[in-house]
Design a protein around this motif. Sequence first.
Motif, short mmCIF file in Angstrom:
data_model
loop_
_atom_site.label_atom_id
_atom_site.label_comp_id
_atom_site.label_asym_id
_atom_site.label_seq_id
_atom_site.Cartn_x
_atom_site.Cartn_y
_atom_site.Cartn_z
N ASN A 64 0.86 -1.18 0.00
CA ASN A 64 0.00 0.00 0.00
C ASN A 64 0.90 1.24 0.00
N GLU A 65 0.72 2.08 -1.01
CA GLU A 65 1.62 3.24 -1.15
C GLU A 65 1.52 4.19 0.04
N LYS A 66 0.31 4.47 0.48
CA LYS A 66 0.11 5.44 1.55
C LYS A 66 0.79 5.00 2.85
N THR A 67 0.54 3.74 3.25
CA THR A 67 1.12 3.27 4.51
C THR A 67 2.63 3.08 4.38
N ALA A 68 3.10 2.69 3.20
CA ALA A 68 4.54 2.53 2.99
C ALA A 68 5.25 3.87 3.11
N ARG A 69 4.70 4.90 2.48
CA ARG A 69 5.31 6.23 2.57
C ARG A 69 5.29 6.75 4.01
N ARG A 70 4.20 6.47 4.72
CA ARG A 70 4.10 6.91 6.11
C ARG A 70 5.17 6.24 6.97
N PHE A 71 5.38 4.94 6.73
CA PHE A 71 6.40 4.22 7.50
C PHE A 71 7.80 4.74 7.17
N ILE A 72 8.08 4.93 5.88
CA ILE A 72 9.40 5.43 5.47
C ILE A 72 9.66 6.81 6.07
N LYS A 73 8.64 7.65 6.06
CA LYS A 73 8.79 9.00 6.62
C LYS A 73 9.02 8.94 8.13
N LYS A 74 8.37 7.99 8.78
CA LYS A 74 8.48 7.88 10.23
C LYS A 74 9.87 7.41 10.65
N ILE A 75 10.43 6.47 9.88
CA ILE A 75 11.74 5.92 10.28
C ILE A 75 12.89 6.74 9.69
N CYS A 76 12.66 7.41 8.53
CA CYS A 76 13.68 8.25 7.90
C CYS A 76 13.04 9.58 7.51
N PRO A 77 12.75 10.45 8.49
CA PRO A 77 12.04 11.69 8.20
C PRO A 77 12.77 12.62 7.24
N GLU A 78 14.08 12.47 7.14
CA GLU A 78 14.86 13.35 6.26
C GLU A 78 14.87 12.87 4.81
N LYS A 79 14.35 11.69 4.54
CA LYS A 79 14.40 11.11 3.19
C LYS A 79 13.42 11.82 2.26
N SER A 80 13.85 12.09 1.04
CA SER A 80 13.01 12.77 0.04
C SER A 80 11.94 11.82 -0.49
N GLN A 81 10.69 12.14 -0.27
CA GLN A 81 9.59 11.29 -0.73
C GLN A 81 9.38 11.37 -2.25
N PRO A 82 9.50 12.55 -2.88
CA PRO A 82 9.24 12.63 -4.33
C PRO A 82 10.17 11.76 -5.18
N THR A 83 11.36 11.44 -4.67
CA THR A 83 12.31 10.65 -5.46
C THR A 83 12.06 9.14 -5.36
N LEU A 84 11.14 8.73 -4.51
CA LEU A 84 10.89 7.30 -4.32
C LEU A 84 10.13 6.71 -5.51
N GLN A 85 10.51 5.50 -5.88
CA GLN A 85 9.78 4.74 -6.90
C GLN A 85 9.15 3.53 -6.20
N LEU A 86 7.83 3.45 -6.24
CA LEU A 86 7.12 2.38 -5.54
C LEU A 86 6.38 1.49 -6.51
N PHE A 87 6.62 0.19 -6.41
CA PHE A 87 5.87 -0.81 -7.16
C PHE A 87 4.84 -1.42 -6.22
N LEU A 88 3.59 -1.50 -6.65
CA LEU A 88 2.53 -2.02 -5.79
C LEU A 88 2.36 -3.53 -5.98
N LEU A 89 2.40 -4.25 -4.86
CA LEU A 89 2.19 -5.69 -4.85
C LEU A 89 1.06 -6.00 -3.89
N ASN A 90 -0.12 -6.28 -4.45
CA ASN A 90 -1.28 -6.63 -3.64
C ASN A 90 -2.15 -7.62 -4.40
N LYS A 91 -3.35 -7.85 -3.92
CA LYS A 91 -4.19 -8.88 -4.53
C LYS A 91 -4.62 -8.54 -5.95
#
Length: 238
Positions: free
Chosen positions: A42-69
């Motif tokens: 899930n993109e939303k929860t993944a970004r929230r987790f990444i931001k929480k553990i690495c708040p200084e990380k740039s979110q716009p540069t992330l490339q996310l592939f979705l793997l779900n049902k």
Amino acid sequence: MTSAIGQLYLIPTTLGDNNPLDVLPITVKNTIDKIDVFIVENEKTARRFIKKICPEKSQPTLQLFLLNKRTEASELPAFLNPCLTGINVGLLSEAGCPGVADPGADVVKIAHEKNIKVVPLVGPSSILMAMMSSGMNGQSFAFNGYLPIDKAERKAEIKRLERLSFEHDQSQLFIETPYRNNKMLEDLSSILEKNTDICVACDITLDTEFIKTKNAAAWQKNSVDLHKRPTLFIIHKS
């Protein structure tokens, strides 16, 4: 962190909404900090987790592939294409460890087929933590996922697992949809033999954590509210 072929990092997440560094080692943070390509449920929860553990990380540069049902199996190999160009990829679970009771296992299999190194990181596994704290047979146990919803099929499966436990001295683990947890405990305590042990492991690693092992007869007298709380159930008949 680049090489001729990138690596697939299996990145654990928290089991609930707590501080990541309370339950995850610093290596998880350091790894996420150096990766910009992730496979997530899930993109939303993944970004929230990444931001929480690495708040200084740039979110716009992330490339996310979705793997779900809804992800087609034919899409999965492309998720690892960055590895073939020397870029490391992170596989994030929604909760706990990737690849265990998790769709990420299919990606890991493809990584092995492509000779991409798979690197598992340390993190909380609700299955292992429940087993550790149950007092049951940690040398022989099985995780069975979800039990049938149909009442008759469910009863038959519970009795089958009880027989397996007794015949092989093997603890049997399973889960339920959180809003049906109370019914599951009610069914277990009424269907299983009175001396069969039931472990309820709920909200593991959270402030509301509850872990208790009692036999079926005792659970009939003393229950607990598990409604909408992530819970593992373990049974063992000696």
